[in-house]
Design a protein around this motif. Structure first.
Motif, PDB file in Angstrom:
ATOM      1  N   LEU A   1     -25.636 -41.505 -31.631  1.00 30.33           N
ATOM      2  CA  LEU A   1     -26.582 -42.567 -31.335  1.00 30.33           C
ATOM      3  C   LEU A   1     -27.901 -41.959 -30.874  1.00 30.33           C
ATOM      4  CD1 LEU A   1     -25.888 -45.769 -29.228  1.00 30.33           C
ATOM      5  CD2 LEU A   1     -28.092 -44.692 -29.396  1.00 30.33           C
TER       6      LEU A   1
ATOM      7  N   GLY B   1     -34.896 -51.494 -24.185  1.00 29.57           N
ATOM      8  CA  GLY B   1     -35.423 -50.622 -25.217  1.00 29.57           C
ATOM      9  C   GLY B   1     -35.375 -49.149 -24.890  1.00 29.57           C
ATOM     10  N   LYS B   2     -34.933 -48.827 -23.692  1.00 31.71           N
ATOM     11  CA  LYS B   2     -34.872 -47.409 -23.328  1.00 31.71           C
ATOM     12  C   LYS B   2     -33.447 -46.873 -23.442  1.00 31.71           C
ATOM     13  CE  LYS B   2     -36.997 -45.844 -19.944  1.00 31.71           C
ATOM     14  NZ  LYS B   2     -36.879 -45.664 -18.498  1.00 31.71           N
ATOM     15  N   LEU B   3     -33.368 -45.681 -23.983  1.00 34.75           N
ATOM     16  CA  LEU B   3     -32.049 -45.114 -24.230  1.00 34.75           C
ATOM     17  C   LEU B   3     -31.417 -44.544 -22.961  1.00 34.75           C
ATOM     18  CD1 LEU B   3     -29.963 -44.584 -26.333  1.00 34.75           C
ATOM     19  CD2 LEU B   3     -31.152 -42.496 -26.986  1.00 34.75           C
ATOM     20  N   SER B   4     -32.242 -44.027 -22.077  1.00 31.64           N
ATOM     21  CA  SER B   4     -31.659 -43.331 -20.919  1.00 31.64           C
ATOM     22  C   SER B   4     -30.697 -44.199 -20.101  1.00 31.64           C
ATOM     23  CB  SER B   4     -32.752 -42.737 -20.036  1.00 31.64           C
ATOM     24  OG  SER B   4     -33.791 -43.656 -19.842  1.00 31.64           O
TER      25      SER B   4
ATOM     26  N   ASP C   1     -38.340 -40.833 -21.648  1.00 37.96           N
ATOM     27  CA  ASP C   1     -36.942 -41.138 -21.884  1.00 37.96           C
ATOM     28  C   ASP C   1     -36.162 -39.831 -22.033  1.00 37.96           C
ATOM     29  OD1 ASP C   1     -35.293 -43.298 -21.902  1.00 37.96           O
ATOM     30  OD2 ASP C   1     -35.483 -43.734 -24.030  1.00 37.96           O
TER      31      ASP C   1
ATOM     32  N   LYS D   1     -37.701 -43.314 -31.634  1.00 35.06           N
ATOM     33  CA  LYS D   1     -37.675 -44.314 -30.579  1.00 35.06           C
ATOM     34  C   LYS D   1     -37.436 -43.672 -29.206  1.00 35.06           C
ATOM     35  CE  LYS D   1     -36.945 -48.436 -31.877  1.00 35.06           C
ATOM     36  NZ  LYS D   1     -36.333 -49.765 -31.904  1.00 35.06           N
ATOM     37  N   LEU D   2     -37.675 -42.389 -29.147  1.00 36.24           N
ATOM     38  CA  LEU D   2     -37.453 -41.690 -27.887  1.00 36.24           C
ATOM     39  C   LEU D   2     -38.787 -41.242 -27.303  1.00 36.24           C
ATOM     40  CD1 LEU D   2     -34.373 -39.323 -28.213  1.00 36.24           C
ATOM     41  CD2 LEU D   2     -34.746 -41.211 -26.627  1.00 36.24           C
TER      42      LEU D   2
ATOM     43  N   GLU E   1     -35.685 -38.198 -18.763  1.00 35.89           N
ATOM     44  CA  GLU E   1     -34.684 -38.859 -17.932  1.00 35.89           C
ATOM     45  C   GLU E   1     -33.269 -38.525 -18.381  1.00 35.89           C
ATOM     46  OE1 GLU E   1     -35.369 -43.100 -17.409  1.00 35.89           O
ATOM     47  OE2 GLU E   1     -37.523 -42.705 -17.355  1.00 35.89           O
ATOM     48  N   ILE E   2     -33.100 -38.492 -19.683  1.00 39.17           N
ATOM     49  CA  ILE E   2     -31.767 -38.173 -20.183  1.00 39.17           C
ATOM     50  C   ILE E   2     -31.389 -36.750 -19.792  1.00 39.17           C
ATOM     51  CG2 ILE E   2     -30.394 -37.871 -22.264  1.00 39.17           C
ATOM     52  CD1 ILE E   2     -32.040 -40.103 -23.540  1.00 39.17           C
TER      53      ILE E   2
ATOM     54  N   LEU F   1     -30.316 -36.639 -16.277  1.00 40.15           N
ATOM     55  CA  LEU F   1     -28.967 -37.183 -16.153  1.00 40.15           C
ATOM     56  C   LEU F   1     -27.907 -36.157 -16.506  1.00 40.15           C
ATOM     57  CD1 LEU F   1     -29.336 -40.672 -17.843  1.00 40.15           C
ATOM     58  CD2 LEU F   1     -28.368 -40.236 -15.576  1.00 40.15           C
TER      59      LEU F   1
ATOM     60  N   PHE G   1     -30.892 -52.715 -22.434  1.00 38.83           N
ATOM     61  CA  PHE G   1     -31.505 -51.645 -21.657  1.00 38.83           C
ATOM     62  C   PHE G   1     -33.021 -51.630 -21.769  1.00 38.83           C
ATOM     63  CE2 PHE G   1     -27.242 -50.311 -23.007  1.00 38.83           C
ATOM     64  CZ  PHE G   1     -26.640 -50.049 -21.790  1.00 38.83           C
TER      65      PHE G   1
ATOM     66  N   VAL H   1     -29.860 -51.758 -27.625  1.00 42.36           N
ATOM     67  CA  VAL H   1     -30.624 -51.068 -26.586  1.00 42.36           C
ATOM     68  C   VAL H   1     -31.764 -51.952 -26.074  1.00 42.36           C
ATOM     69  CG1 VAL H   1     -32.125 -49.091 -26.139  1.00 42.36           C
ATOM     70  CG2 VAL H   1     -29.946 -48.758 -27.306  1.00 42.36           C
ATOM     71  N   ASP H   2     -32.342 -52.709 -26.973  1.00 48.24           N
ATOM     72  CA  ASP H   2     -33.386 -53.638 -26.541  1.00 48.24           C
ATOM     73  C   ASP H   2     -32.811 -54.706 -25.614  1.00 48.24           C
ATOM     74  OD1 ASP H   2     -35.304 -52.322 -27.936  1.00 48.24           O
ATOM     75  OD2 ASP H   2     -35.401 -53.718 -29.613  1.00 48.24           O
TER      76      ASP H   2
ATOM     77  N   PHE I   1     -31.566 -42.307 -32.616  1.00 44.15           N
ATOM     78  CA  PHE I   1     -32.794 -42.688 -31.917  1.00 44.15           C
ATOM     79  C   PHE I   1     -33.875 -41.631 -32.093  1.00 44.15           C
ATOM     80  CE2 PHE I   1     -33.319 -46.296 -28.954  1.00 44.15           C
ATOM     81  CZ  PHE I   1     -32.275 -47.063 -29.433  1.00 44.15           C
TER      82      PHE I   1
ATOM     83  N   ARG J   1     -22.886 -57.323 -14.271  1.00 47.65           N
ATOM     84  CA  ARG J   1     -23.688 -56.905 -15.413  1.00 47.65           C
ATOM     85  C   ARG J   1     -23.234 -55.527 -15.898  1.00 47.65           C
ATOM     86  NH1 ARG J   1     -28.687 -56.576 -18.556  1.00 47.65           N
ATOM     87  NH2 ARG J   1     -29.174 -54.392 -18.421  1.00 47.65           N
TER      88      ARG J   1
END
Lengths: 122, 122
Positions: B95, A90-93, B109, B104-105, B112-113, B116, A88, A84-85, B99, B72
């Motif tokens: 996953l 470091g962001k999961l979204s 974030d 780490k969230l 945003e998820i 989505l 992305f 993820v780092d 997180f 990418r």
DNA sequence: GGCGTACGATTACATTTGTAGTCAAAGGAT
DNA sequence: ATCCTTTGACTACAAATGTAATCGTACGCC
């Protein structure tokens, strides 16, 4: 610590995270379904994992029983953090977005993620 | 196709995904912030990426301009798919759970998820 | 009690990766 | 025309990885 576990070695770790402790032969047996390695190969991987302190051994007669010396959770956290780092920032979204776009999100998966997030917000 | 891009090579790709096309010297310059590679090293990585068909070149005088030959998005999709398959049985929710547990969230974030997912359900 | 055998240890070897040095040629400066 | 520099190509070499064969030895079987 954290000597970096290779792909092949990871397959061995998975077996042990599931059914430790096991001796080399049993590990080989369990891997036979997915990998076509010889017993020698499996033994090499086991040795390397022991040097890397990823596995611990316990003598049982003249053989060894192997068991993980690191938690699967720790490994998984480390690996997914790394990805993820790298990919992305470091962001999961963005990862979730990426999965969404490539249609790799099942409705169940979506539901589970939502449930998780609800839990977090509480 | 899909010759497997190494970590070091990936750093080079990122520069080019951001600012293609560039010549070797400029790529080296842009990498100087994050990596302490010599120009020679960067050139080796460039050659390897060209052999792997990850980069395409265009002659500009006696130098080359390099540009990505793979998207990418495709790369990222492939890599994250690989990790999610290996570590989470192909499902994304574990996953996210991982997180969540390791804190780490960030709230942003999470938001945003959620957005989505709302979008998806529509 | 010798003998095959099943183990871990040691050795092997090609490929990939990280990291760089060297070389030949093409251009630019003078 | 000559020389310095810049550039890609080629070469180098150690470490990690994938994949395995071999070796010495302790055990159990006859």
């Amino acid at each position: 610590m954290a000597e970096r576990i290779s792909d092949a070695e990871h397959a061995v770790m998975e077996v042990l995270w599931d059914h430790a402790p096991l001796d080399a032969q049993s590990i080989y047996d369990r891997l036979s379904g997915s990998q076509s390695w010889t017993l020698a190969t499996v033994k090499t991987l086991l040795s390397r994992l022991v040097s890397k302190d990823a596995l611990a051994t316990e003598a049982q007669g003249r053989k060894f029983l192997y068991r993980p010396a690191i938690e699967r959770t720790a490994y998984v956290a480390h690996e997914s953090g790394r990805l993820v780092d790298r990919l992305f920032g470091g962001k999961l979204s963005p990862l979730v977005a990426q999965f969404a776009e490539s249609e790799k999100l099942s409705p169940e998966d979506i539901a589970e993620i939502e449930a998780l997030l609800q839990e977090l917000k509480k």
